[in-house]
Each structure stands twice: as structure tokens, then as C-alpha cells.
Design a protein around this motif. Structure first.
Motif, short mmCIF file in Angstrom:
data_model
loop_
_atom_site.label_atom_id
_atom_site.label_comp_id
_atom_site.label_asym_id
_atom_site.label_seq_id
_atom_site.Cartn_x
_atom_site.Cartn_y
_atom_site.Cartn_z
N VAL A 147 26.22 -14.63 -42.94
CA VAL A 147 25.10 -15.36 -42.53
C VAL A 147 24.15 -14.93 -41.59
O VAL A 147 22.81 -15.47 -41.77
N ALA A 148 24.68 -14.12 -40.46
CA ALA A 148 23.50 -13.79 -39.53
C ALA A 148 22.37 -13.04 -40.18
O ALA A 148 21.13 -12.95 -40.04
N PHE A 152 18.29 -14.04 -40.80
CA PHE A 152 17.25 -13.17 -40.42
C PHE A 152 16.38 -12.72 -41.49
O PHE A 152 15.12 -12.85 -41.38
N ALA A 153 16.81 -12.48 -42.54
CA ALA A 153 15.93 -12.00 -43.90
C ALA A 153 15.46 -13.18 -44.34
O ALA A 153 14.09 -13.22 -44.70
N LEU A 287 15.86 -7.50 -33.32
CA LEU A 287 17.02 -6.69 -32.38
C LEU A 287 18.16 -7.55 -32.14
O LEU A 287 19.37 -7.36 -32.12
N VAL A 288 17.97 -9.21 -31.93
CA VAL A 288 18.95 -9.99 -31.52
C VAL A 288 19.80 -10.09 -32.85
O VAL A 288 21.21 -9.98 -32.46
N ALA A 289 19.20 -10.08 -34.03
CA ALA A 289 20.06 -10.14 -35.25
C ALA A 289 20.96 -8.94 -35.43
O ALA A 289 22.06 -9.10 -35.83
N CYS A 290 20.26 -7.87 -35.30
CA CYS A 290 21.07 -6.58 -35.40
C CYS A 290 22.14 -6.55 -34.54
O CYS A 290 23.41 -6.17 -34.84
N VAL A 291 21.86 -6.83 -33.28
CA VAL A 291 23.19 -6.70 -32.22
C VAL A 291 24.04 -7.77 -32.60
O VAL A 291 25.23 -7.19 -32.40
N THR A 292 23.93 -8.89 -33.23
CA THR A 292 24.67 -9.99 -33.42
C THR A 292 25.85 -9.14 -34.64
O THR A 292 26.83 -9.33 -34.77
N VAL A 293 24.93 -8.85 -35.45
CA VAL A 293 25.65 -7.98 -36.85
C VAL A 293 26.54 -6.99 -36.27
O VAL A 293 27.77 -6.75 -36.61
#
Length: 309
Positions: A147-148, A152-153, A287-293
């Protein structure tokens, strides 16, 4: 001669070093696979989707054959032979052709939304093939990661979302690749990871060569520039061959369900390439999405580790 099976996990390495090796190999492979859609997009105006899929696989097979001969790899046994053919449906034919079809109809960013489902598909097929069912918390973390990535995409898509005909092709690519990855990971517990991919390609070489000759048109290559030649070479020798050496090894060492979640990082690698290679601007949301993933990948891995102790 039947293949004498070996199990990578039986090496004297500690569990910590095995885990580290699996993760490093997995991330290296994902970083390479992240260039699949950009490379297919670069070729989409010069070759048909069928040609892209066939040519990348036949070129990889032509390299895999002498590798097997030089090293003296033993022939797979009958059971392995059948599973190699099943694996090839996904990674030799299905994924290469269907991703090329998708890139003729959808933007690269939008395609990343669909391919974000690949880790889930790999984990599901890995569970069905190995009959090793992860806990519910693993599935919750995996779905959360999907979902994250999808959000993002979707937010980054210049087209603003929507459904495309190419999505059907990419969804098919996800299903077939997930099946092929899981088969390759399971086989890599009996054979070396590089052998699995080489044999999958070589066993299909007669069919690939025949179909490639049927589709070959020399005049199409007159429009090729360095970008197109580089894209085809990368798809053939890295994404269809070398990338699977490390990917199959990682799946065998770390477990199909666990390592498959590293694929959630793939869209972010693709985004990074777009900044480095195409001059796109950095988006703090990435950056936020990547850290979440990454956090969700860690959670899913720990859920599996706790179950095994």
C-alpha cells in the motif's frame, strides 16, 4: 547423471552472516531489476514487445550455455527439469514479454504501481510451493508495504492514476514472475542459484532461437543508438541472467517469503535512477515512503524470525 543436491544453508556460516549475505544479495538484485521498466521503455519504440522479450532471453541463453559447459554443471534430475520448465514460464517468457507490452501503453511511474504487488505474489507462491505458511503479522506488514509503495507511485504518476490496458499485461507479469521467482528460490535449495537460471534458459534455447529468428528484422536495428543497445544488453545479461544468480541465492539463503519483501524497494531504486540518469527533481515524499517501506520490511522479516524460534 542426476544432480547431487546441496543445501546452501548447511554451510558452516552463522545464522547472522547467512542473513546478512541473503539481504545484501537480495538488495543487489532488486537494484538491477529496478531498471527493467526504464530499459523496456527505451526499446518500446524500436522493437515490438514480443521481440524485446524474446531477444533478451535468447541472448542470455547464448551466454548461459557456455557457462554451464565451462564449469561442467551436472544435468538436472527429472523433478528439477520439470520445475525448471515451470519456472521458465514466468522468468524466461512471461515477465520479459508482458513488461515490454505494458511499457508500450503505460508510463514507467504508473507501471511501478502494478509491479509493487510482485513481493506479495512471490510470497504467496512461495507459501504454496514450500508449504511454509508465514504468520498473519507477516502478511499484514507485507500488505502495508504494498500500500505504501502503491500510494507513493500513484501520487508521483504524471498521468494522475487511472486504469490502462497495459495494466492487464503488467498484472500478468506480476503473477508469472511471482510464480517463477518462487520456483527458482525453491530450486536453489537443491542447486546453485546461478545453475538454476542458466539451466532454465538453456532448456528453452531451441524454442527461443526459433521464435527469435522468426521475429528478427535487421532493419529495425538501424534505428538503434547507444541507449537502445545498452538497454537490450542490460536486460539480457544482467536482468535475465546475472541478476538471477544473486536473487536465487538470496531466496534460498533467506527464505522466499522473507527476501521477496525486499522487492518493495524496487520502485524507489527506479526513482533514484530517474534522478541520476534523467535529471528528475528529488521529492521529499520519496524519502518518507522509502523509510516507511524499509520499516515494514524489517517488521515482516522479524515476524518470520520470531516464528522460527
Amino acid at each position: 547423471m542426476n544432480r547431487i543436491t546441496t543445501t546452501p544453508a548447511s554451510s558452516p556460516q552463522t545464522s547472522s552472516s547467512i542473513e546478512t549475505e541473503a539481504c545484501l544479495l537480495g538488495v543487489l538484485s532488486v537494484a538491477a531489476f529496478a531498471l527493467t521498466l526504464p530499459c523496456a521503455k527505451a526499446l518500446s519504440g524500436h522493437l515490438s514487445a514480443i521481440q524485446i522479450g524474446l531477444f533478451r532471453s535468447v541472448l542470455a541463453a547464448l551466454v548461459a550455455a557456455p557457462v554451464l559447459l565451462f564449469i561442467g554443471s551436472a544435468r538436472p534430475n527429472f523433478s528439477q527439469f520439470k520445475r525448471l520448465l515451470l519456472m521458465s514460464l514466468g522468468v524466461v517468457y512471461g515477465f520479459p514479454v508482458l513488461t515490454a507490452v505494458g511499457m508500450q501503453h503505460v508510463p514507467v511511474g504508473h507501471g511501478g504501481v502494478v509491479l509493487a504487488a510482485l513481493p506479495l505474489a512471490t510470497a504467496i507462491f512461495g507459501t504454496l510451493i514450500t508449504r511454509d505458511s508465514p504468520p498473519a503479522f507477516f502478511w499484514l506488514a507485507s500488505v502495508g508495504g504494498f500500500v505504501a509503495v502503491a500510494l507513493f507511485a500513484g501520487l508521483r504518476s504524471e498521468q494522475g492514476g487511472g486504469f490502462y490496458l497495459g495494466d492487464l499485461a503488467l498484472l500478468g507479469a506480476v503473477v508469472l514472475a511471482g510464480f517463477g521467482y518462487a520456483q527458482g528460490g525453491a530450486l536453489s535449495k537443491e542447486m546453485e542459484g546461478w545453475e538454476v537460471m542458466c539451466w532454465a534458459l538453456v532448456l528453452n534455447l531451441p524454442i527461443l532461437a526459433m521464435l527469435s529468428l522468426w521475429q528478427f528484422d535487421a532493419s529495425q536495428f538501424e534505428t538503434f543508438g547507444p541507449i537502445q543497445w545498452g538497454a537490450l544488453a542490460f536486460l539480457a545479461f544482467v536482468n535475465s541472467l546475472l541478476g538471477f544468480f544473486s536473487w536465487n541465492r538470496a531466496l534460498a539463503l533467506g527464505g522466499i517469503q522473507r527476501i521477496s519483501q525486499l522487492q518493495l524497494l524496487q520502485p524507489f531504486f527506479t526513482y533514484g535512477y530517474s534522478i541520476l540518469l534523467m535529471g528528475e527533481h528529488f521529492d521529499p515524499l520519496a524519502l518518507v515512503a522509502c523509510v516507511t517501506v524499509i520499516a515494514l520490511v524489517v517488521v515482516s522479516k522479524r515476524a518470520l524470525i520470531k516464528r522460527t524460534h
